[in-house]
Structures are given as structure tokens and as C-alpha cells.
Write a protein that holds these residues in place. Sequence first.
Motif, short mmCIF file in Angstrom:
data_model
loop_
_atom_site.label_atom_id
_atom_site.label_comp_id
_atom_site.label_asym_id
_atom_site.label_seq_id
_atom_site.Cartn_x
_atom_site.Cartn_y
_atom_site.Cartn_z
N ALA A 39 0.81 -1.23 0.00
CA ALA A 39 0.00 0.00 0.00
C ALA A 39 0.84 1.27 0.00
CB ALA A 39 -0.94 0.01 1.21
N GLY A 40 2.04 1.19 0.54
CA GLY A 40 2.89 2.38 0.62
C GLY A 40 3.23 2.78 2.05
N LYS A 41 3.04 1.88 2.99
CA LYS A 41 3.32 2.19 4.39
C LYS A 41 4.80 2.50 4.61
CE LYS A 41 1.46 -1.72 5.70
NZ LYS A 41 0.94 -2.26 4.44
N SER A 42 5.68 1.66 4.10
CA SER A 42 7.12 1.92 4.25
C SER A 42 7.54 3.16 3.48
CB SER A 42 7.94 0.71 3.78
OG SER A 42 7.81 -0.37 4.69
N GLU A 43 6.91 3.41 2.36
CA GLU A 43 7.22 4.61 1.58
C GLU A 43 6.86 5.85 2.38
OE1 GLU A 43 9.37 5.86 -1.14
OE2 GLU A 43 8.68 3.83 -1.54
N TRP A 44 5.74 5.81 3.09
CA TRP A 44 5.33 6.92 3.92
C TRP A 44 6.38 7.16 5.01
CZ3 TRP A 44 4.08 8.42 8.85
CH2 TRP A 44 3.34 9.60 8.97
N VAL A 45 6.88 6.10 5.64
CA VAL A 45 7.90 6.23 6.68
C VAL A 45 9.19 6.81 6.09
CG1 VAL A 45 9.29 5.02 8.40
CG2 VAL A 45 6.89 4.42 8.11
N ARG A 46 9.52 6.44 4.86
CA ARG A 46 10.70 7.02 4.20
C ARG A 46 10.57 8.54 4.08
NH1 ARG A 46 9.96 2.19 1.02
NH2 ARG A 46 11.58 0.73 1.64
N GLY A 47 9.37 9.00 3.77
CA GLY A 47 9.13 10.43 3.69
C GLY A 47 9.26 11.11 5.04
N LEU A 48 8.79 10.44 6.09
CA LEU A 48 8.91 10.97 7.44
C LEU A 48 10.38 11.04 7.85
CD1 LEU A 48 7.30 11.92 9.91
CD2 LEU A 48 7.25 9.53 10.68
N ALA A 49 11.13 9.98 7.57
CA ALA A 49 12.56 9.95 7.90
C ALA A 49 13.30 11.06 7.16
CB ALA A 49 13.15 8.58 7.57
N ALA A 50 13.01 11.25 5.89
CA ALA A 50 13.67 12.29 5.11
C ALA A 50 13.35 13.67 5.69
CB ALA A 50 13.24 12.21 3.64
N ALA A 51 12.09 13.89 6.08
CA ALA A 51 11.69 15.18 6.65
C ALA A 51 12.39 15.43 7.99
CB ALA A 51 10.18 15.24 6.81
N LEU A 52 12.69 14.37 8.72
CA LEU A 52 13.42 14.50 9.98
C LEU A 52 14.91 14.72 9.76
CD1 LEU A 52 11.72 11.65 12.06
CD2 LEU A 52 11.69 14.11 12.61
N GLY A 53 15.37 14.47 8.54
CA GLY A 53 16.80 14.61 8.24
C GLY A 53 17.61 13.37 8.51
#
Length: 142
Positions: A39-53
Motif C-alpha cells: 500500500a505504501g506504508k514503508s514509503e510513507w515512513v521514508r518520507g517521514l525519515a527524510a523530513a526528519l533529516g
Amino acid sequence: MTTSAEICPDAEATRAHAAHSLSQLKPGTVIRLHGPLGAGKSEWVRGLAAALGVPGSVPSPTFTLCQPLRGGRLPLDHWDLYRLEQARDWDSLGWPDCLVTSGLVAVEWPDRFPGKWPDKVLDLEITPQPDGTRRLRWIPKP
């Protein structure tokens, strides 16, 4: 969090949704990610991680159970409970103590955990659409 649904046409938009959501996430929050395989759950977490730096790539924790992601503005623990059975000895994992954090916790397949969740929990539903897009919606608390 707004409960209106957002349609994300691709992985980049899914990551952008997470990055946009970061401004509304408080330290100590557990984000439960709901959705079928792919569904994209891990992809969403990748976006969160990138936003956190968080530096480097963000692998899915499907086989490692937990991927601690460090080096960003907040610690982020990414859990994937897909391979766990309901009958598993959760005490051996340190649950729910590992959900208490000064950072953020993202949990895929949260329905596998039979215990009590902490108070600071948000639920995000990711639903693949027939046209290949994804529908993302924060689930309101009852």
C-alpha cells in the motif's frame, strides 16, 4: 490531524504527505499505519525519515522487525509486525515499553499487537486505488 482523504498519485507524493504531516506530530507519538501489502506504508515512513533529516536509505523492517532510524531531528523507530503471530510472546520484545520514546514510532501491521497502546497514538489508513494511486486518511479517534 485532518481526517479528509488525500489522493497520492505516486511514491513521491506519499513521501511528501509524510513530510507535511511531520509539523503536526509531537515527540512521543506512535503512528499506526494501516493498509494491505504494497500500500505504501514503508514509503510513507521514508518520507517521514527524510523530513526528519535521517541520513541514508530507509529499508523496510519486514525481516528485522524494527529499524531504528537515527541522525535526524528526532529518533524514529520503524516497526513492521507483519511476520508476528498474535500468540507470540510480546514480553520478550519489550512491548509496550519500546513504544515510549522521545521521538516518533511508526508501526506497520499494528493489528498484530494484542495489547494496550499508549495514549499518543495516531492512525493512518493507506488504501491503494484501482488507478494505481493511494488514498491516505488519518482515522479519527472514537
